[in-house]
Design a protein around this motif. Structure first.
Motif, PDB file in Angstrom:
ATOM      1  N   GLN A 278       4.674   4.502   6.858  1.00  0.00           N
ATOM      2  CA  GLN A 278       3.795   3.663   6.058  1.00  0.00           C
ATOM      3  C   GLN A 278       4.594   2.491   5.502  1.00  0.00           C
ATOM      4  O   GLN A 278       5.770   2.627   5.161  1.00  0.00           O
ATOM      5  CB  GLN A 278       3.200   4.478   4.914  1.00  0.00           C
ATOM      6  CG  GLN A 278       2.160   3.750   4.084  1.00  0.00           C
ATOM      7  CD  GLN A 278       1.604   4.624   2.972  1.00  0.00           C
ATOM      8  OE1 GLN A 278       2.023   5.765   2.805  1.00  0.00           O
ATOM      9  NE2 GLN A 278       0.674   4.091   2.219  1.00  0.00           N
ATOM     10  N   GLU A 280       5.442   1.135   2.949  1.00  0.00           N
ATOM     11  CA  GLU A 280       5.762   1.228   1.528  1.00  0.00           C
ATOM     12  C   GLU A 280       7.116   1.897   1.392  1.00  0.00           C
ATOM     13  O   GLU A 280       7.519   2.697   2.255  1.00  0.00           O
ATOM     14  CB  GLU A 280       4.693   2.008   0.758  1.00  0.00           C
ATOM     15  CG  GLU A 280       3.328   1.324   0.732  1.00  0.00           C
ATOM     16  CD  GLU A 280       2.316   2.086  -0.106  1.00  0.00           C
ATOM     17  OE1 GLU A 280       2.713   3.118  -0.677  1.00  0.00           O
ATOM     18  OE2 GLU A 280       1.164   1.652  -0.184  1.00  0.00           O
ATOM     19  N   MET A 314      -0.709   1.520   8.168  1.00  0.00           N
ATOM     20  CA  MET A 314      -1.280   1.040   6.908  1.00  0.00           C
ATOM     21  C   MET A 314      -0.637  -0.286   6.488  1.00  0.00           C
ATOM     22  O   MET A 314      -0.319  -0.506   5.318  1.00  0.00           O
ATOM     23  CB  MET A 314      -1.123   2.088   5.796  1.00  0.00           C
ATOM     24  CG  MET A 314      -1.683   3.438   6.179  1.00  0.00           C
ATOM     25  SD  MET A 314      -1.489   4.655   4.875  1.00  0.00           S
ATOM     26  CE  MET A 314      -1.781   6.167   5.782  1.00  0.00           C
ATOM     27  N   PHE A 315      -0.444  -1.146   7.447  1.00  0.00           N
ATOM     28  CA  PHE A 315       0.257  -2.412   7.210  1.00  0.00           C
ATOM     29  C   PHE A 315      -0.711  -3.438   6.638  1.00  0.00           C
ATOM     30  O   PHE A 315      -1.769  -3.697   7.196  1.00  0.00           O
ATOM     31  CB  PHE A 315       0.851  -2.919   8.525  1.00  0.00           C
ATOM     32  CG  PHE A 315       1.686  -4.158   8.372  1.00  0.00           C
ATOM     33  CD1 PHE A 315       2.982  -4.082   7.900  1.00  0.00           C
ATOM     34  CD2 PHE A 315       1.172  -5.401   8.703  1.00  0.00           C
ATOM     35  CE1 PHE A 315       3.765  -5.217   7.756  1.00  0.00           C
ATOM     36  CE2 PHE A 315       1.941  -6.542   8.569  1.00  0.00           C
ATOM     37  CZ  PHE A 315       3.243  -6.450   8.091  1.00  0.00           C
ATOM     38  N   ASP A 316      -0.326  -4.025   5.513  1.00  0.00           N
ATOM     39  CA  ASP A 316      -1.124  -5.059   4.868  1.00  0.00           C
ATOM     40  C   ASP A 316      -0.329  -6.355   4.905  1.00  0.00           C
ATOM     41  O   ASP A 316       0.608  -6.552   4.126  1.00  0.00           O
ATOM     42  CB  ASP A 316      -1.442  -4.663   3.423  1.00  0.00           C
ATOM     43  CG  ASP A 316      -2.479  -5.603   2.779  1.00  0.00           C
ATOM     44  OD1 ASP A 316      -2.747  -6.665   3.363  1.00  0.00           O
ATOM     45  OD2 ASP A 316      -3.003  -5.257   1.704  1.00  0.00           O
ATOM     46  N   ARG A 318      -0.911  -9.163   3.911  1.00  0.00           N
ATOM     47  CA  ARG A 318      -1.059 -10.067   2.765  1.00  0.00           C
ATOM     48  C   ARG A 318       0.012  -9.856   1.712  1.00  0.00           C
ATOM     49  O   ARG A 318       0.187 -10.705   0.840  1.00  0.00           O
ATOM     50  CB  ARG A 318      -2.441  -9.873   2.132  1.00  0.00           C
ATOM     51  CG  ARG A 318      -3.611 -10.133   3.071  1.00  0.00           C
ATOM     52  CD  ARG A 318      -4.911  -9.699   2.427  1.00  0.00           C
ATOM     53  NE  ARG A 318      -4.906  -8.279   2.116  1.00  0.00           N
ATOM     54  CZ  ARG A 318      -5.887  -7.630   1.488  1.00  0.00           C
ATOM     55  NH1 ARG A 318      -6.949  -8.318   1.077  1.00  0.00           N
ATOM     56  NH2 ARG A 318      -5.803  -6.336   1.251  1.00  0.00           N
ATOM     57  N   THR A 319       0.723  -8.737   1.760  1.00  0.00           N
ATOM     58  CA  THR A 319       1.673  -8.413   0.704  1.00  0.00           C
ATOM     59  C   THR A 319       3.116  -8.608   1.170  1.00  0.00           C
ATOM     60  O   THR A 319       3.444  -8.366   2.328  1.00  0.00           O
ATOM     61  CB  THR A 319       1.499  -6.952   0.239  1.00  0.00           C
ATOM     62  OG1 THR A 319       1.826  -6.068   1.318  1.00  0.00           O
ATOM     63  CG2 THR A 319       0.055  -6.709  -0.188  1.00  0.00           C
ATOM     64  N   ALA A 322       4.843  -5.082   2.163  1.00  0.00           N
ATOM     65  CA  ALA A 322       4.705  -4.615   3.543  1.00  0.00           C
ATOM     66  C   ALA A 322       5.640  -5.384   4.473  1.00  0.00           C
ATOM     67  O   ALA A 322       6.279  -4.795   5.355  1.00  0.00           O
ATOM     68  CB  ALA A 322       3.255  -4.768   4.001  1.00  0.00           C
ATOM     69  N   PRO A 343      -2.889  -1.937  11.097  1.00  0.00           N
ATOM     70  CA  PRO A 343      -3.320  -2.452   9.787  1.00  0.00           C
ATOM     71  C   PRO A 343      -4.087  -1.393   8.993  1.00  0.00           C
ATOM     72  O   PRO A 343      -4.627  -0.430   9.557  1.00  0.00           O
ATOM     73  CB  PRO A 343      -4.240  -3.620  10.169  1.00  0.00           C
ATOM     74  CG  PRO A 343      -4.812  -3.219  11.495  1.00  0.00           C
ATOM     75  CD  PRO A 343      -3.720  -2.461  12.205  1.00  0.00           C
ATOM     76  N   ARG A 344      -4.122  -1.580   7.704  1.00  0.00           N
ATOM     77  CA  ARG A 344      -4.955  -0.718   6.860  1.00  0.00           C
ATOM     78  C   ARG A 344      -6.419  -1.044   7.156  1.00  0.00           C
ATOM     79  O   ARG A 344      -6.830  -2.204   7.079  1.00  0.00           O
ATOM     80  CB  ARG A 344      -4.641  -0.963   5.388  1.00  0.00           C
ATOM     81  CG  ARG A 344      -5.307   0.019   4.440  1.00  0.00           C
ATOM     82  CD  ARG A 344      -4.910  -0.283   3.009  1.00  0.00           C
ATOM     83  NE  ARG A 344      -3.500  -0.048   2.781  1.00  0.00           N
ATOM     84  CZ  ARG A 344      -2.994   1.140   2.466  1.00  0.00           C
ATOM     85  NH1 ARG A 344      -3.778   2.200   2.363  1.00  0.00           N
ATOM     86  NH2 ARG A 344      -1.690   1.267   2.247  1.00  0.00           N
ATOM     87  N   SER A 345      -7.194  -0.024   7.510  1.00  0.00           N
ATOM     88  CA  SER A 345      -8.564  -0.258   7.964  1.00  0.00           C
ATOM     89  C   SER A 345      -9.485   0.847   7.459  1.00  0.00           C
ATOM     90  O   SER A 345      -9.160   2.043   7.579  1.00  0.00           O
ATOM     91  CB  SER A 345      -8.608  -0.317   9.500  1.00  0.00           C
ATOM     92  OG  SER A 345      -9.931  -0.367   9.975  1.00  0.00           O
TER      93      SER A 345
END
Length: 385
Positions: A278, A280, A314-316, A318-319, A322, A343-345
Motif C-alpha cells: 500500500q 503508505e 491503493m495509489f492516490d 494526488r498526494t 503516495a 489506484p484507490r477505487s
C-alpha cells in the motif's frame, strides 16, 4: 529656454541635445516592415531582433523555414500532419493502451491473447500487514490473466475465505477446502472448483476450519512441505512436456496476514513472490521482516524462491505521500516493481459484495484497467525470465 538647455532635457545622450534636434537619419531608418523573409543587408526586422551576427546568416530567430515549413493560414493539411507524425508510435503509450482496453471492454471485444509460459509459474501473494490488497490483487490479477488467454489456479490459504467470496465460490463449513488439503492430504483435483464468472479460472476455497490447521499440524513431520507436495502431485501443474496443453499457466496462493505455518507452506511451495504494498509508510514497516523470512526460507527450505514482483496498491496520485512511498519502493527494488500502480477505487471495493472481481463487475473502471495492464506486464516480464 530650449529643451537642450532645460535641466533633465529629454535626451538619450548624457549631456547631449534633445532628440528632436538629432533625428535618426541612418540608412536603416525608418525600419522597413517585416515580410517574414530574411532582411537585406543593412536592414533590421521590426519583429525579429536578432543578436549580433544573426543578420549575416540571414536567418530569423522566430521563423526557421528550413526546420518548419510555413503553413498556409496557420492550419496544417492531413498530408503535413502525417509527415510530421511519421515515426511516432502513439499506440505504445500507457494512455493509448488504456483507451484501447476501455473501448474493447465496452464493445465486448476479447482482449489480445498473450503467449503462455513454458511451465507453470507459482506465485505466493504475501505481506504480513493486513489491508494492503493481497486478496484483492490475487483475485483481480487472476481474472485479468484469464482474459489474456491464461489458465489460472487460485489457492485460498486465508481462513477468512475472502478470495473464495470474490470469485463466487462456495466456502461454507464442510466444503472441501485447503483444510482437507493440508491436514488430511486431499488432492487438489478433488477440491478445486471452477469460477463461474471466468473461463479458465479454478479455485481451491478456504473455510473457517483452516484457522485450526496450524495447531493440528504441529506434530506432523515435514508440515511445511504439505502444500508443495500437493502441487507437485497435480497433473496440470508443470512444464509443457509433463503437464501438456491443459496445464495451468499461473498458480496464485493467497496468504493470511501473518508469517505463521500457513504462509510458510506457501513460501516453500512457490517459486515467485508477489508482494502488494500500500502506498503508505505503515506498509513499509513490516516489509523488512517479511524479506528476512524469505531469506531464511530460501536458505533452508526453498532455494528457488525469489521476490519477482511488487505491486503498489491503493495509489492516490494526488498526494505527495503516495508519490514519496512509490519513489522509495522503486529506488530500493528497481525492476521488481511493476510500472502499473493500482489506484484507490470504490469499484474495486464494491465488487466482492456482489461475488465478483472488478474485472467483471465494472471492466471499464480505472481499477479494472490497471489490473489488466498489471497482468499484461506480469506475462510480458515472464517471457524474458
Amino acid at each position: 529656454m530650449t529643451d537642450a538647455e532645460a535641466p533633465g532635457g529629454f535626451s538619450t545622450d548624457q549631456g547631449g541635445g534633445a532628440e528632436r534636434e538629432h533625428p535618426q537619419n541612418a540608412p536603416g531608418y525608418p525600419q522597413a516592415p517585416s515580410t517574414g523573409a530574411s532582411s537585406s543587408e543593412g536592414e533590421v526586422s521590426r519583429e525579429t531582433s536578432t543578436p549580433e551576427g544573426a543578420a549575416e546568416s540571414g536567418v530569423s530567430r522566430e521563423t526557421d523555414t528550413a526546420a518548419k515549413p510555413p503553413v498556409a493560414g496557420g492550419v496544417m493539411t492531413a498530408a503535413q500532419l502525417a509527415e510530421r507524425a511519421a515515426g511516432f508510435d502513439d499506440a505504445s503509450t500507457p494512455l493509448a493502451r488504456a483507451a484501447q482496453a476501455t473501448v474493447m471492454v465496452r464493445a465486448g471485444i476479447p482482449q489480445e491473447q498473450l503467449a503462455r509460459p513454458s511451465e507453470t509459474r507459482v506465485f505466493v501473494v504475501a505481506n504480513q500487514k493486513g489491508g494492503v490488497g493481497k486478496t484483492t490483487s490475487t483475485v483481480n490479477l487472476a481474472a485479468a490473466l484469464t482474459q489474456l488467454g491464461q489458465r489460472v489456479l487460485v489457492i485460498d490459504l486465508d481462513p477468512q475465505g475472502n478470495a473464495s467470496t470474490a470469485l463466487n465460490i462456495e466456502h461454507h463449513q464442510g466444503t472441501p477446502s485447503t483444510y482437507e488439503l493440508l491436514v488430511d492430504g486431499a488432492a487438489i483435483v478433488d477440491i478445486a472448483q471452477p469460477c463461474p464468472d471466468a473461463a479458465g479460472l479454478w479455485v481451491v476455497p478456504a473455510t473457517i476450519d483452516l484457522a485450526g490447521a496450524e495447531i493440528e499440524l504441529v506434530s506432523v513431520v515435514a508440515r511445511e512441505q504439505r502444500l508443495k507436495r500437493a502441487l507437485d502431485a497435480h497433473p496440470r501443474i508443470g512444464s509443457a512436456d509433463t503437464a501438456g496443453e491443459e496445464r495451468f499457466d499461473y498458480v496464485f496462493i493467497d496468504c493470511p496476514p501473518s508469517l505463521g505455518l500457513l504462509t510458510l507452506n506457501a513460501l516453500v511451495a512457490g517459486a515467485e513472490m508477489l508482494i502488494p504494498i500500500q502506498a503508505e509508510y505503515y506498509a513499509l514497516e513490516g516489509l523488512g521482516q517479511l524479506l528476512a523470512t524469505v531469506d531464511m526460507v530460501r536458505a533452508h527450505l526453498n532455494p528457488e524462491l525469489a521476490v519477482s514482483t511488487i505491486v503498489l496498491t491503493m495509489f492516490d496520485a494526488r498526494t505527495r505521500l503516495a508519490a514519496g512511498v512509490a519513489a522509495e519502493v522503486r529506488e530500493h527494488f528497481g525492476d521488481q516493481v511493476l510500472s502499473t500502480a493500482i489506484p484507490r477505487s470504490v469499484r474495486v471495493s464494491e465488487a466482492p459484495s456482489y461475488g465478483q472481481t472488478v474485472m467483471t463487475y465494472d471492466p471499464g473502471s480505472p481499477g479494472a484497467l490497471s489490473y489488466l495492464e498489471a497482468a499484461r506486464e506480469i506475462v510480458t516480464r515472464g517471457a524474458h525470465l
